[in-house]
Enzyme design. Structure first.
Site, PDB file in Angstrom:
ATOM      1  N   LYS A 111      44.937  31.377  32.988  1.00  0.00           N
ATOM      2  CA  LYS A 111      44.888  31.645  31.539  1.00  0.00           C
ATOM      3  C   LYS A 111      46.236  31.276  30.925  1.00  0.00           C
ATOM      4  O   LYS A 111      47.277  31.533  31.545  1.00  0.00           O
ATOM      5  CB  LYS A 111      44.585  33.136  31.275  1.00  0.00           C
ATOM      6  N   LYS A 133      42.997  29.537  28.935  1.00  0.00           N
ATOM      7  CA  LYS A 133      41.888  28.850  29.622  1.00  0.00           C
ATOM      8  C   LYS A 133      42.044  27.335  29.678  1.00  0.00           C
ATOM      9  O   LYS A 133      41.394  26.690  30.495  1.00  0.00           O
ATOM     10  CB  LYS A 133      40.558  29.240  28.986  1.00  0.00           C
ATOM     11  N   LYS A 147      38.956  29.788  39.605  1.00  0.00           N
ATOM     12  CA  LYS A 147      37.851  29.192  38.839  1.00  0.00           C
ATOM     13  C   LYS A 147      38.417  28.443  37.637  1.00  0.00           C
ATOM     14  O   LYS A 147      39.317  28.914  36.959  1.00  0.00           O
ATOM     15  CB  LYS A 147      36.926  30.321  38.378  1.00  0.00           C
ATOM     16  N   ASP A 185      38.051  27.240  33.803  1.00  0.00           N
ATOM     17  CA  ASP A 185      37.396  27.903  32.693  1.00  0.00           C
ATOM     18  C   ASP A 185      36.257  27.043  32.163  1.00  0.00           C
ATOM     19  O   ASP A 185      36.191  25.845  32.451  1.00  0.00           O
ATOM     20  CB  ASP A 185      38.387  28.279  31.593  1.00  0.00           C
ATOM     21  N   ARG A 198      27.690  30.800  32.073  1.00  0.00           N
ATOM     22  CA  ARG A 198      26.576  30.905  31.105  1.00  0.00           C
ATOM     23  C   ARG A 198      27.041  30.741  29.653  1.00  0.00           C
ATOM     24  O   ARG A 198      26.388  31.182  28.730  1.00  0.00           O
ATOM     25  CB  ARG A 198      25.881  32.252  31.273  1.00  0.00           C
ATOM     26  N   HIS A 239      27.109  34.437  36.120  1.00  0.00           N
ATOM     27  CA  HIS A 239      27.694  35.517  35.316  1.00  0.00           C
ATOM     28  C   HIS A 239      26.568  36.369  34.729  1.00  0.00           C
ATOM     29  O   HIS A 239      25.615  35.826  34.163  1.00  0.00           O
ATOM     30  CB  HIS A 239      28.523  34.933  34.175  1.00  0.00           C
ATOM     31  N   SER A 269      32.570  39.368  34.960  1.00  0.00           N
ATOM     32  CA  SER A 269      33.808  38.760  34.463  1.00  0.00           C
ATOM     33  C   SER A 269      33.911  38.989  32.964  1.00  0.00           C
ATOM     34  O   SER A 269      32.899  39.160  32.296  1.00  0.00           O
ATOM     35  CB  SER A 269      33.744  37.251  34.738  1.00  0.00           C
ATOM     36  N   GLY A 270      35.160  39.027  32.487  1.00  0.00           N
ATOM     37  CA  GLY A 270      35.317  39.112  31.025  1.00  0.00           C
ATOM     38  C   GLY A 270      36.074  40.377  30.631  1.00  0.00           C
ATOM     39  O   GLY A 270      35.498  41.448  30.533  1.00  0.00           O
ATOM     40  N   GLY A 271      37.371  40.230  30.444  1.00  0.00           N
ATOM     41  CA  GLY A 271      38.155  41.363  29.957  1.00  0.00           C
ATOM     42  C   GLY A 271      38.442  42.401  31.025  1.00  0.00           C
ATOM     43  O   GLY A 271      38.777  43.547  30.745  1.00  0.00           O
ATOM     44  N   GLY A 302      42.629  37.210  32.791  1.00  0.00           N
ATOM     45  CA  GLY A 302      43.758  37.707  31.989  1.00  0.00           C
ATOM     46  C   GLY A 302      44.324  38.963  32.632  1.00  0.00           C
ATOM     47  O   GLY A 302      45.517  39.233  32.596  1.00  0.00           O
TER      48      GLY A 302
HETATM   49  C1  CAP Z   1      36.900  35.640  31.425  1.00  0.00           C
HETATM   50  C2  CAP Z   1      36.375  34.261  31.041  1.00  0.00           C
HETATM   51  C3  CAP Z   1      34.906  34.118  31.281  1.00  0.00           C
HETATM   52  C4  CAP Z   1      34.086  35.195  30.682  1.00  0.00           C
HETATM   53  C5  CAP Z   1      32.658  34.678  30.465  1.00  0.00           C
HETATM   54  C6  CAP Z   1      36.685  33.934  29.600  1.00  0.00           C
HETATM   55  O1  CAP Z   1      38.269  35.624  31.300  1.00  0.00           O
HETATM   56  O2  CAP Z   1      36.971  33.267  31.827  1.00  0.00           O
HETATM   57  O3  CAP Z   1      34.524  32.857  30.756  1.00  0.00           O
HETATM   58  O4  CAP Z   1      34.031  36.235  31.604  1.00  0.00           O
HETATM   59  O5  CAP Z   1      31.872  35.752  30.027  1.00  0.00           O
HETATM   60  O6  CAP Z   1      36.876  32.747  29.366  1.00  0.00           O
HETATM   61  O7  CAP Z   1      36.700  34.865  28.817  1.00  0.00           O
HETATM   62  P1  CAP Z   1      39.018  37.040  31.247  1.00  0.00           P
HETATM   63  P2  CAP Z   1      30.631  36.220  30.903  1.00  0.00           P
HETATM   64  O8  CAP Z   1      38.802  37.711  32.595  1.00  0.00           O
HETATM   65  O9  CAP Z   1      40.478  36.720  31.014  1.00  0.00           O
HETATM   66  O10 CAP Z   1      38.416  37.813  30.135  1.00  0.00           O
HETATM   67  O11 CAP Z   1      31.193  36.487  32.265  1.00  0.00           O
HETATM   68  O12 CAP Z   1      30.137  37.448  30.185  1.00  0.00           O
HETATM   69  O13 CAP Z   1      29.648  35.107  30.899  1.00  0.00           O
HETATM   70 MG    MG Z   2      36.105  31.655  30.780  1.00  0.00          MG
END
Ligand code: CAP
Ligand code: MG
Length: 428
Positions: free
Chosen positions: A151, A153, A177, A179, A270, A302, A351-353, A376
């Site tokens: 990050k 991304k 992974k 982004d 997704r 995801h 994943s996500g936050g 993050g």
């Molecule tokens: C998470 C992430 C993922 C999201 C996608 C982002 O990063 O890489 O793409 O999790 O959402 O770009 O936000 P953080 P989901 O861990 O820094 O938030 O998994 O709900 O499809």
């Molecule tokens: Mg992402």
């Protein structure tokens, strides 16, 4: 105006074993009864049209869909198997998720679930690796598989990206992974990133003695994806990442076999799903998208975190997890029954936050048989990426050993530092 929509409604109809059944949530427009709305959905998604016709061949009758159950706004529609071309996922969605969303006779329509009969499923291979295969590749048997995205991304050069990957692997994570919007840019070419990451992976494996891998994003025009998958194979990588919604079902079907032949497990991102699955009154649920992806054959996808930064209610996320990991699912108010037969399970990705302070919350909801992506939430650690990954691994081990984070933090400084910064709160 005389029409024939009600010919597509029969409350006494019982679906045959070979029927494909959909569960819809229907909001009729003003002046339209629920029965008429149900008939329009069944008609427009199968063999009907807006007006009566005069020379219908007898065959049409055999492929007409039937709305057979109406409970409040929830309507079940059965589709004869002959309506569907074997193994053609785009055609299925063009039927059950096509014109019907735009009908003026409906104020809102949501495709909630689809029950795929054996006669339809048998034309799809499902995941090549599945959960067991992924765990075998990474030599991780019990705990969640872990990963992170560098990050911000996008914006790093391939060399900077690979450096961050090394730090992530040295902190104990299995995967790094790409982004969803990082493919091949002037400052971070796909081939250069894949090569430099390989060098760093080999160094991290040597130093840690652990298996490490990467989810490199091959998303693009299908011929580019085939070339990129071949490139990953030639370098010895074990996974490929695809943004399955923006690429589309047809491309995912092609890549399922290409990746299987090349020994690459597919990570399905997704991105764009929330354009159609977020609003309860209209669109297509993530459950349906996840089922289509398991059917076509992605190895992990995801599904949301419940406690992270992105939408996804607890029951919904748990239903999706059940649907993509079980051999069969029995019906409930929001789910149709589904027998997956020989189709392997797909690994749920949360994943996500996420950050170390809320990792236990996710594991308490989804268990350990998941892929946890904390991005993050490790790079933002006060002592940097490697410490952040260590903190996340410590949070995982604390949870699996049933020790509170605060207790565990007394003897694990990286976790203590993470808790100091983020506590156990959910970011918005
Ligand atoms: C998470 C992430 C993922 C999201 C996608 C982002 O990063 O890489 O793409 O999790 O959402 O770009 O936000 P953080 P989901 O861990 O820094 O938030 O998994 O709900 O499809
Ligand atoms: Mg992402």
């Amino acid at each position: 105006m005389k029409d024939w929509y009600l010919d597509f409604v029969n409350m006494n109809y019982r679906p045959s074993k070979s029927d494909l059944v959909c569960l819809f949530r229907i909001e009729p427009a003003k002046g339209i009864t629920m029965k008429e709305a149900a008939g329009r959905v069944a008609s427009e998604s199968s063999a009907g049209t807006w007006t009566t016709l005069y020379n219908l061949p007898p065959r049409v009758k055999k492929i007409m869909a039937t709305a057979f159950e109406i409970k409040g706004n929830m309507v079940k529609v059965a589709y004869p198997i002959d309506l569907w071309e074997p193994g053609n996922a785009p055609q299925l969605m063009s039927g059950i998720a096509g014109n019907i969303f735009g009908m003026k006779a409906l104020q809102g329509l949501r495709l909630v679930d689809v029950s795929l009969p054996k006669d339809y499923l048998r034309h799809y291979k499902g995941p090549h690796y599945g959960i067991e295969g992924i765990r075998k590749i990474l030599k991780v048997s019990k705990r969640p598989v872990t990963g992170a995205v560098p990050k911000p991304k996008i914006g790093y050069s391939a060399a900077e990206h690979a450096e961050i990957a090394f730090e992530t692997w040295m902190g104990g994570f299995d995967l790094v992974k790409d982004d969803e919007n990082l493919t091949s840019t002037s400052f971070n070419k796909f081939e250069e990133r894949a090569r430099l990451m390989l060098k760093m992976r080999e160094k991290a494996e040597r130093l840690t003695g652990e298996k490490k891998s990467a989810l490199l994003n091959i998303t693009g025009e299908t011929r580019d994806m085939i070339r990129r998958a071949q490139f990953l194979h030639d370098l010895g990588w074990e996974f490929a990442m695809i943004d399955v919604v923006t690429c589309g079902n047809a491309a995912v079907q092609t890549m399922r076999d290409v990746c299987a032949d090349l020994g690459l497990a597919i990570h399905a991102h997704r991105a764009m799903h929330a354009a159609f699955d977020r609003v309860d009154s209209h669109g297509i649920t993530m459950l349906v998208l996840a089922k289509m992806m398991r059917m076509i054959g992605v190895d992990e996808i995801h599904i949301g975190t419940v406690v992270g930064k992105l939408v996804g209610k607890k029951q919904e996320v748990m239903d999706i997890q059940k649907e993509i990991t079980s051999k069969s699912v029995s019906k409930s108010s929001e789910l149709l029954d589904q027998n997956w037969g020989r189709i392997k399970p797909t690994l749920p990705v949360a994943s996500g936050g996420l950050h170390p302070g809320i990792v236990p919350k996710v594991m308490d909801i989804l268990g350990d048989n998941i892929c946890l992506l904390v991005s993050g939430g490790i790079h933002g650690h006060p002592k940097g990426t490697r410490a952040g990954a260590k903190a996340a691994m410590q949070a995982i081990h604390a949870n699996m050993d049933k020790i509170s984070l605060n207790e565990y933090a007394k003897t694990h400084k990286e976790l203590a530092q993470a808790l100091e910064k983020w506590g156990t709160e959910t970011p918005i």
